[in-house]
Design a protein around this motif. Structure first.
Motif, PDB file in Angstrom:
ATOM      1  N   TYR A 169      -8.218 -42.559  33.554  1.00 61.72           N
ATOM      2  CA  TYR A 169      -7.248 -42.792  32.374  1.00 61.72           C
ATOM      3  C   TYR A 169      -7.370 -41.444  31.443  1.00 61.72           C
ATOM      4  CZ  TYR A 169      -4.364 -44.414  28.669  1.00 61.72           C
ATOM      5  OH  TYR A 169      -3.221 -44.448  27.343  1.00 61.72           O
ATOM      6  N   LYS A 184      -2.635 -41.183  39.270  1.00 65.66           N
ATOM      7  CA  LYS A 184      -2.112 -42.165  38.506  1.00 65.66           C
ATOM      8  C   LYS A 184      -0.825 -42.558  38.800  1.00 65.66           C
ATOM      9  CE  LYS A 184      -4.103 -40.027  34.924  1.00 65.66           C
ATOM     10  NZ  LYS A 184      -4.470 -39.605  33.485  1.00 65.66           N
ATOM     11  N   PHE A 198      -1.117 -50.592  36.183  1.00 67.23           N
ATOM     12  CA  PHE A 198      -1.433 -49.349  37.214  1.00 67.23           C
ATOM     13  C   PHE A 198      -2.697 -50.089  37.912  1.00 67.23           C
ATOM     14  CE2 PHE A 198       0.880 -47.246  33.749  1.00 67.23           C
ATOM     15  CZ  PHE A 198       1.405 -45.989  34.412  1.00 67.23           C
TER      16      PHE A 198
END
Length: 268
Positions: A169, A184, A198
């Motif tokens: 992240y 991602k 996600f």
């Protein structure tokens, strides 16, 4: 909104009290064991339904497609748009029985594509990236068809899953920013009430048990992410039942309890 209604009476629930209970009705209802591990970036706080389980390693199954995709893209052995030709072998999942792009192989968890990717990467490359990412036990030598994440002795714990996701992240894993942004995008899963999840699911069998995962993170319009790693287990000699959907239903229920007690809102 059913999860919000289901837990409306738990507004004053505290994470520490819940973790201390040791069992949770969602696990009982699904006839499974396991845990949900959570890291709240806004509060720099860990939360566990079973803290001991958070550090036990098992095969990561298809959740390894996150790391596998990062390595493959960073090594330029594939691209998001590469089309892999179906070999004509009919498999149980219809989406696997056709030509597929690499990005769709991630979404559909197409095992044969990732086994083909593994032939393009040396064990040394895998070991290098796994070590630099502090992900798993490093034992990649006992798989089948190059697949050491569904079969063999490779192991990852729920806590390690979350530590990897936190770095992903923040774009601090040992991959290019472009590679991490691409993966991602692969992971974008669901959107509900302004929140986006996600992640990646996984399922394998190990030591007489089904092992089911859902790992990822959830972000809102103004919220810092909440990271999660859910791992369920059930004996393989018992009916599978709702084992696979329970990976997500248990996760959402636990997350809903957590955010109600800390952010005074609902996840669903």
């Amino acid at each position: 909104m059913k999860y919000a209604l289901l837990f409306l009476s738990l507004l004053f629930f505290t994470p520490s009290a819940f973790a201390a209970q040791g069992t949770y009705d969602g696990f009982l209802a699904c006839a499974v064991t396991g845990s949900v591990t959570v890291y709240d970036a806004a509060k720099d706080e860990w939360f566990y339904t079973d803290q001991a389980d958070a550090d036990i390693r098992t095969l990561p199954a298809s959740t390894f497609k996150i790391m596998n995709s990062l390595i493959a893209l960073d090594q330029n052995v594939t691209t998001a748009d590469e089309v892999f030709a179906w070999d004509g072998t009919v498999r149980d999942i219809p989406a696997w029985n056709q030509d597929t792009t690499f990005s769709d192989a991630f979404k559909n968890s197409t095992v044969w594509v990732y086994e083909k990717i593994a032939t393009r990467l040396s064990p040394e490359i895998y070991t290098q990236y796994l070590t630099e990412s502090a992900y798993g036990n490093g034992d990649i030598t006992h798989g089948q068809n190059g697949n050491f994440w569904v079969y063999g002795s490779f192991g990852v714990s729920p806590r390690e899953q979350i530590e990897m996701l936190r770095k992903l992240y923040a774009d601090t894993l040992p991959f290019s920013t472009q590679t991490m942004q691409t993966v991602k995008a692969f992971m974008r899963h669901e959107e509900h009430d302004g929140r986006i999840s996600f992640g990646k699911t996984g399922w394998t069998r190990q030591n007489g048990n089904h092992v089911g995962w859902w790992v990822g993170y959830i972000i809102g319009e103004a919220d810092a992410p909440i990271f999660f790693a859910t791992r369920l287990q059930k004996p393989t000699d018992e009916p599978l039942g709702d084992f696979l959907p329970c990976r997500k239903s248990i996760t959402w229920d636990v997350m809903d309890k957590y955010v109600k007690s800390t952010r005074h809102t609902s996840m669903r």
